[in-house]
Design a protein around this motif. Structure first.
Motif, mmCIF file in Angstrom:
data_model
loop_
_atom_site.group_PDB
_atom_site.id
_atom_site.type_symbol
_atom_site.label_atom_id
_atom_site.label_comp_id
_atom_site.label_asym_id
_atom_site.label_seq_id
_atom_site.Cartn_x
_atom_site.Cartn_y
_atom_site.Cartn_z
ATOM 1 N N ILE A 48 -95.844 52.189 -41.001
ATOM 2 C CA ILE A 48 -94.560 52.882 -41.053
ATOM 3 C C ILE A 48 -93.583 52.115 -40.165
ATOM 4 O O ILE A 48 -93.983 51.458 -39.199
ATOM 5 C CB ILE A 48 -94.616 54.374 -40.643
ATOM 6 C CG1 ILE A 48 -95.040 54.563 -39.198
ATOM 7 C CG2 ILE A 48 -95.495 55.177 -41.579
ATOM 8 C CD1 ILE A 48 -94.902 56.007 -38.693
ATOM 9 N N ILE A 49 -92.323 52.178 -40.555
ATOM 10 C CA ILE A 49 -91.257 51.695 -39.692
ATOM 11 C C ILE A 49 -90.647 52.955 -39.100
ATOM 12 O O ILE A 49 -90.183 53.828 -39.828
ATOM 13 C CB ILE A 49 -90.213 50.876 -40.469
ATOM 14 C CG1 ILE A 49 -90.843 49.561 -40.956
ATOM 15 C CG2 ILE A 49 -88.984 50.606 -39.584
ATOM 16 C CD1 ILE A 49 -89.918 48.699 -41.798
ATOM 17 N N VAL A 86 -95.489 56.387 -50.940
ATOM 18 C CA VAL A 86 -94.776 55.827 -49.791
ATOM 19 C C VAL A 86 -93.378 55.423 -50.253
ATOM 20 O O VAL A 86 -93.086 55.408 -51.445
ATOM 21 C CB VAL A 86 -95.524 54.596 -49.209
ATOM 22 C CG1 VAL A 86 -96.819 55.022 -48.528
ATOM 23 C CG2 VAL A 86 -95.796 53.552 -50.280
ATOM 24 N N ASP A 87 -92.521 55.083 -49.290
ATOM 25 C CA ASP A 87 -91.142 54.723 -49.615
ATOM 26 C C ASP A 87 -91.009 53.345 -50.254
ATOM 27 O O ASP A 87 -90.152 53.128 -51.104
ATOM 28 C CB ASP A 87 -90.276 54.743 -48.346
ATOM 29 C CG ASP A 87 -90.094 56.138 -47.778
ATOM 30 O OD1 ASP A 87 -90.163 57.110 -48.549
ATOM 31 O OD2 ASP A 87 -89.879 56.250 -46.553
ATOM 32 N N PHE A 131 -101.082 50.976 -39.777
ATOM 33 C CA PHE A 131 -101.847 52.116 -40.281
ATOM 34 C C PHE A 131 -102.992 52.476 -39.343
ATOM 35 O O PHE A 131 -103.277 53.657 -39.157
ATOM 36 C CB PHE A 131 -102.370 51.855 -41.710
ATOM 37 C CG PHE A 131 -103.223 52.989 -42.197
ATOM 38 C CD1 PHE A 131 -102.642 54.212 -42.535
ATOM 39 C CD2 PHE A 131 -104.599 52.875 -42.268
ATOM 40 C CE1 PHE A 131 -103.427 55.281 -42.942
ATOM 41 C CE2 PHE A 131 -105.389 53.932 -42.682
ATOM 42 C CZ PHE A 131 -104.796 55.134 -43.027
ATOM 43 N N ARG A 132 -103.645 51.501 -38.739
ATOM 44 C CA ARG A 132 -104.781 51.805 -37.839
ATOM 45 C C ARG A 132 -104.347 52.733 -36.707
ATOM 46 O O ARG A 132 -105.096 53.614 -36.313
ATOM 47 C CB ARG A 132 -105.429 50.517 -37.315
ATOM 48 C CG ARG A 132 -104.563 49.695 -36.404
ATOM 49 C CD ARG A 132 -105.246 48.405 -35.915
ATOM 50 N NE ARG A 132 -104.304 47.545 -35.247
ATOM 51 C CZ ARG A 132 -103.533 46.664 -35.867
ATOM 52 N NH1 ARG A 132 -103.603 46.520 -37.174
ATOM 53 N NH2 ARG A 132 -102.685 45.909 -35.182
ATOM 54 N N ALA A 165 -90.576 54.723 -44.241
ATOM 55 C CA ALA A 165 -89.543 54.635 -43.214
ATOM 56 C C ALA A 165 -89.331 56.025 -42.630
ATOM 57 O O ALA A 165 -89.132 56.985 -43.374
ATOM 58 C CB ALA A 165 -88.254 54.113 -43.833
ATOM 59 N N LYS A 166 -89.398 56.127 -41.318
ATOM 60 C CA LYS A 166 -89.249 57.418 -40.644
ATOM 61 C C LYS A 166 -88.256 57.291 -39.499
ATOM 62 O O LYS A 166 -88.197 56.255 -38.844
ATOM 63 C CB LYS A 166 -90.598 57.902 -40.076
ATOM 64 C CG LYS A 166 -91.694 58.081 -41.113
ATOM 65 C CD LYS A 166 -91.416 59.254 -42.013
ATOM 66 C CE LYS A 166 -92.551 59.478 -42.993
ATOM 67 N NZ LYS A 166 -92.219 60.481 -43.991
ATOM 68 N N GLU A 167 -87.505 58.370 -39.271
ATOM 69 C CA GLU A 167 -86.587 58.412 -38.142
ATOM 70 C C GLU A 167 -86.973 59.575 -37.240
ATOM 71 O O GLU A 167 -87.480 60.587 -37.709
ATOM 72 C CB GLU A 167 -85.143 58.575 -38.626
ATOM 73 C CG GLU A 167 -84.642 57.333 -39.336
ATOM 74 C CD GLU A 167 -83.180 57.404 -39.710
ATOM 75 O OE1 GLU A 167 -82.370 56.723 -39.051
ATOM 76 O OE2 GLU A 167 -82.861 58.131 -40.659
#
Length: 180
Positions: free
Chosen positions: A111-112, A63-64, A126-127, A78-80
């Motif tokens: 995740i953000i 993960v980041d 996560f769920r 972190a995702k965009e």
């Protein structure tokens, strides 16, 4: 540098904003979160400067970010997303497995997700991520949409904290406690 705007660092990447936030959390002794460098394999190195000029990313990063918030282990990515649909192909199976195992050890994984066109950020527990992942594995859609994201987990800026995700971690913990 100019003054801070309540909307954060315009033009900065999500990662830059999270790194700034993590530094503020560290200074305030609220959390200690570290960016995990993406593993690379160098192919070509410029001899005179010793700079890597060609490399490829190794697949198996976890993960980041990873660390602790007031004694609670946390890990997140972190995702965009430029549109209102987030493709699950942007998350790898080994990351889902790592996050699941992390939670089984008593940690919190999430995740953000920044919907860039809307300039909105969300904490996706996560769920929820696992629910979307299992749906895809069962032959369902290979993405999740903006309308499926729990809007009560929106992340806001707070003065010098650009991506104030500690509030959403607290909300997540409260909901986990009430579900037991």
């Amino acid at each position: 540098m100019g003054t801070w705007k309540s909307r954060g660092l315009r033009g900065s990447t999500l990662e830059d904003m999270i790194n700034h936030t993590n530094e503020a959390y560290r200074e305030k002794k609220l959390a200690l979160i570290q960016k995990i460098p993406t593993p690379i394999t160098p192919i070509t190195i410029e001899k005179s400067t010793r700079h890597i000029t060609l490399a490829y990313f190794d697949q198996k990063s976890t993960v980041d970010y990873i660390g602790a918030v007031q004694g609670i282990p946390v890990c997140f990515d972190a995702k965009e997303c430029a549109v209102k649909t987030f493709p699950l192909q942007n998350i790898h199976e080994h990351q889902i497995r790592f996050m699941k195992e992390f939670e089984e050890q008593g940690g919190i994984a999430f995740i953000i997700l920044h919907f860039t066109a809307l300039d909105e950020m969300y904490y996706v527990p996560f769920r929820d991520l696992e629910k979307f992942w299992k749906r895809m594995e069962a032959g369902g859609r290979k993405s999740f949409i903006y309308d499926e994201v729990d809007k009560t987990y929106q992340i806001h800026a707070s003065r010098d904290i650009l991506v104030h995700y500690l509030e959403t971690i607290q909300k997540d913990l409260t909901e986990r406690d009430s579900a037991q």
